[in-house]
Design a protein around this motif. Structure first.
Motif, PDB file in Angstrom:
ATOM      1  N   THR A 169       4.712   7.060   8.517  1.00 26.20           N
ATOM      2  CA  THR A 169       5.023   7.864   9.610  1.00 26.20           C
ATOM      3  C   THR A 169       3.628   8.148  10.069  1.00 26.20           C
ATOM      4  O   THR A 169       3.586   8.729  11.081  1.00 26.20           O
ATOM      5  N   LEU A 170       2.426   7.875   9.353  1.00 28.71           N
ATOM      6  CA  LEU A 170       1.274   8.268   9.845  1.00 28.71           C
ATOM      7  C   LEU A 170       0.634   7.703  11.077  1.00 28.71           C
ATOM      8  O   LEU A 170       1.068   6.323  11.012  1.00 28.71           O
TER       9      LEU A 170
ATOM     10  N   LYS B 268       0.945  15.237  14.149  1.00 29.32           N
ATOM     11  CA  LYS B 268       1.460  14.066  13.606  1.00 29.32           C
ATOM     12  C   LYS B 268       2.861  13.221  14.301  1.00 29.32           C
ATOM     13  O   LYS B 268       3.167  12.451  14.372  1.00 29.32           O
TER      14      LYS B 268
ATOM     15  N   PHE C 120      -4.845   7.582  14.722  1.00 27.50           N
ATOM     16  CA  PHE C 120      -5.301   8.796  13.898  1.00 27.50           C
ATOM     17  C   PHE C 120      -6.493   9.414  14.395  1.00 27.50           C
ATOM     18  O   PHE C 120      -6.519  10.669  14.111  1.00 27.50           O
TER      19      PHE C 120
ATOM     20  N   LEU D 141       0.817  -1.253  -0.081  1.00 32.90           N
ATOM     21  CA  LEU D 141       0.016  -0.043  -0.028  1.00 32.90           C
ATOM     22  C   LEU D 141       0.898   1.267   0.008  1.00 32.90           C
ATOM     23  O   LEU D 141       1.686   1.178   0.952  1.00 32.90           O
TER      24      LEU D 141
ATOM     25  N   LYS E  83      -0.093  13.889   1.324  1.00 31.84           N
ATOM     26  CA  LYS E  83       1.201  14.633   1.003  1.00 31.84           C
ATOM     27  C   LYS E  83       0.816  15.718  -0.333  1.00 31.84           C
ATOM     28  O   LYS E  83       1.100  15.775  -1.282  1.00 31.84           O
TER      29      LYS E  83
ATOM     30  N   PHE F  99       1.182   4.407   1.461  1.00 33.95           N
ATOM     31  CA  PHE F  99       1.079   5.574   2.304  1.00 33.95           C
ATOM     32  C   PHE F  99       2.102   5.796   3.124  1.00 33.95           C
ATOM     33  O   PHE F  99       3.130   4.860   3.264  1.00 33.95           O
ATOM     34  N   ASP F 100       2.167   7.244   3.507  1.00 36.38           N
ATOM     35  CA  ASP F 100       3.255   7.507   4.386  1.00 36.38           C
ATOM     36  C   ASP F 100       3.251   6.710   5.828  1.00 36.38           C
ATOM     37  O   ASP F 100       2.372   6.551   6.437  1.00 36.38           O
TER      38      ASP F 100
ATOM     39  N   ILE G 233      -1.614   5.490  12.467  1.00 39.25           N
ATOM     40  CA  ILE G 233      -2.899   4.833  12.446  1.00 39.25           C
ATOM     41  C   ILE G 233      -2.583   3.546  13.017  1.00 39.25           C
ATOM     42  O   ILE G 233      -1.567   2.797  12.591  1.00 39.25           O
TER      43      ILE G 233
END
Lengths: 244, 273
Positions: free
Chosen positions: A93-94, B209, B215, A88, B35, A90-91, A96
């Motif tokens: 470092t996010l 962040k 989240f 996948l 981004k 995606f970053d 979730i």
């Protein structure tokens, strides 16, 4: 447990051709996939494997030809398909967590009844990682999280794109056993893109060999031969001999 | 200190600032995750085209800029969907063209234009009751939409194909996200200014962040930080007689720097112990 495979084709691919610009990636592919089967797609990089499964999912409309699932357009059938991508984008470092990653799926999907996410996580061995951030999981753990997400709903079809690419040998064995269990015990039609000929030989009951055009389709014993492998991967792989 | 809250202009600025910060803080989590930080700058600069047009023709600048923003968001979405240009290039082309249009229109207008200057740098005195009503209505709609769509937007942000296979139409939500971002950026232009507004979209989320464990926490921290930043910035603007935009953005940057340093120090401490 004896597996029941329907004789009637479940997924029908007829004369599918697709090009990216001037490059043909799928050239008049015709084949069928039976309900309840575990079909492996073999082929070198750039042979059109991912393009074909994306067309089966309705994520891409081929330039020519038709694909039907149970007689219907793939777009209509898309909510019956679970997909485990190769990776996948995606970053990492996010922030979730594994739990959120699964819950966002159950919250948004209204087409199916949801299974308990903690139960599914236990099934794929990720219970202790439930509150861990997705980006901190290892390649194998992340792959299992993707499978867990695909299993949250009762899906008829599960498509896995090189699921063992980021996993060590031990993890790979566990993963293939899990796929086999889903196929045999839950009757899910599995389509698996793989480069691992040994695993394909052990677990798949149908193999589609692809190199932009269809090379052959049949049981692993019939299709995985030195001649076919030579056609797919070139001369070195042509020397491969499978030991049971 | 409490006397400042008795001034109607300050009440309007604070209320408008908090409403805008709620949406920008929330939207920022999606923009930072995807981004797409460049979109904030692009829309803000592009809004100058709409504002200059309105000033020149003599109609209300804010509604004109909002319509202009929706139009640009739709054009960006169409180019992204129908061509291979790529989001960053599309933003660069469309929004600089609109900014250039704005500059050309301004040059046609003779004499000093105080209203245009306040759009460039932000001015707490510039928020009228009419602006506040528009902000209140649009913010309420945006907050309701975000509450309903939050999980879908998170899903699409992390896995567009997966979202499509679960029955969601990602393109529809992408368009909604672009329009909401355009509207909220333009609403905040009067307070923060065209040049600086995108930082209010990005900095609180970038700070959140760094420290959020999940989240859900990321979104809550980003929204709280956006509101805090705006309120502290507005108070500084009032007491130190500074342009409101610069005061708000520097407050955000200061909080970001402190958070980053705190995180680094914690990492060093954790390694040693």
């Amino acid at each position: 447990m004896q597996k029941k495979i329907s004789i009637k084709p479940y997924i029908e691919i007829k004369d599918v051709t697709h090009r990216y610009g001037t490059i043909t990636v799928l050239d008049q592919i015709s084949c069928t996939i039976e309900k309840g089967s575990l079909t492996a797609i073999l082929g070198p990089n750039g042979s059109g494997k991912t393009t074909l499964v994306r067309a089966i999912m309705g994520l891409l409309t081929p330039d020519k030809g038709t694909i039907t699932i149970n007689g219907k357009n793939p777009k209509e059938m898309r909510t019956n398909i679970g997909y485990v991508p190769q990776q996948l984008q995606f970053d990492r470092t996010l922030p979730i967590t594994v739990k959120e990653f699964l819950e966002v799926y159950t919250c948004t999907n209204t087409h199916h009844q949801h299974k308990d996410s903690t139960h599914i996580l236990a099934e794929v061995g990720l219970t202790e990682h439930i509150h861990q951030k997705i980006g901190t999981l290892s390649g194998g753990q992340f792959q299992r999280a993707l499978i867990a997400r695909a299993l949250l709903h009762k899906k008829d079809i599960l498509i896995l794109d090189e699921p063992s690419a980021a996993i060590d040998a031990e993890g790979e064995e566990t993963l293939y056993q899990m796929i086999e269990k889903l196929n045999r015990e839950h009757g899910i039609t599995c389509i698996l893109i793989s480069h691992d000929i040994t695993m394909v030989h052990r677990f798949a009951d149908s193999v589609l060999c692809l190199n932009k055009e269809k090379i052959c389709q049949g049981t692993p014993s019939d299709t995985i031969t030195p001649d076919v492998l030579k056609k797919l991967y070139g001369s070195e792989m042509g020397m491969y001999h499978h030991h049971h | 200190m409490l006397e400042l809250f008795s001034y109607p202009f300050m009440q309007r600025a604070l209320l408008s600032g908090i409403l805008i910060s709620l949406i920008l803080g929330w939207l920022g989590t999606f923009i930072v995750s995807r981004k797409m930080s460049f979109i904030g700058d692009g829309i803000a600069h592009a809004s100058l085209g709409g504002i200059a047009l309105a000033v020149l023709v003599g109609i209300a600048p804010l509604p004109t800029a909002l319509i202009f923003g929706i139009l640009l968001a739709c054009i960006l979405f169409t180019i992204e969907q129908k061509t291979n240009i790529g989001t960053d290039s599309a933003i660069g082309i469309i929004f600089t063209s609109s900014l250039a249009l704005g500059i050309m229109l301004i040059s046609l207008h003779q004499g000093y234009q105080p209203e245009l200057i306040s759009y460039l740098f932000g001015n707490i005195l510039a928020i009228s009751t009419h602006d506040l009503v528009i902000t209140l209505v649009i913010s309420t709609i945006a907050l309701i939409a975000l509450s309903i769509w939050n999980n879908k937007l998170i899903f699409i942000t992390f896995d567009k194909d997966g979202a499509y296979l679960s029955g969601i139409s990602p393109a529809r939500y992408d368009l909604a996200l672009y329009i909401l971002t355009a509207l909220s950026i333009i609403l905040s232009v009067k307070l923060v200014g065209v040049i600086l507004v995108s930082a209010l979209l990005i900095t609180p989320s970038a700070t959140a962040k760094l420290i959020a464990p999940s989240f859900a926490a990321f979104q809550k921290i980003a929204i709280t930080l956006a509101c805090m930043t705006t309120c502290i910035g507005l108070l500084m603007s009032y007491y130190l007689d500074l342009p409101s935009g610069a005061a708000i953005i520097l407050t955000g940057s200061f909080i970001f720097t402190l958070t980053l340093l705190g995180k680094k120090m914690k990492m060093i401490y954790d390694k040693q112990s």
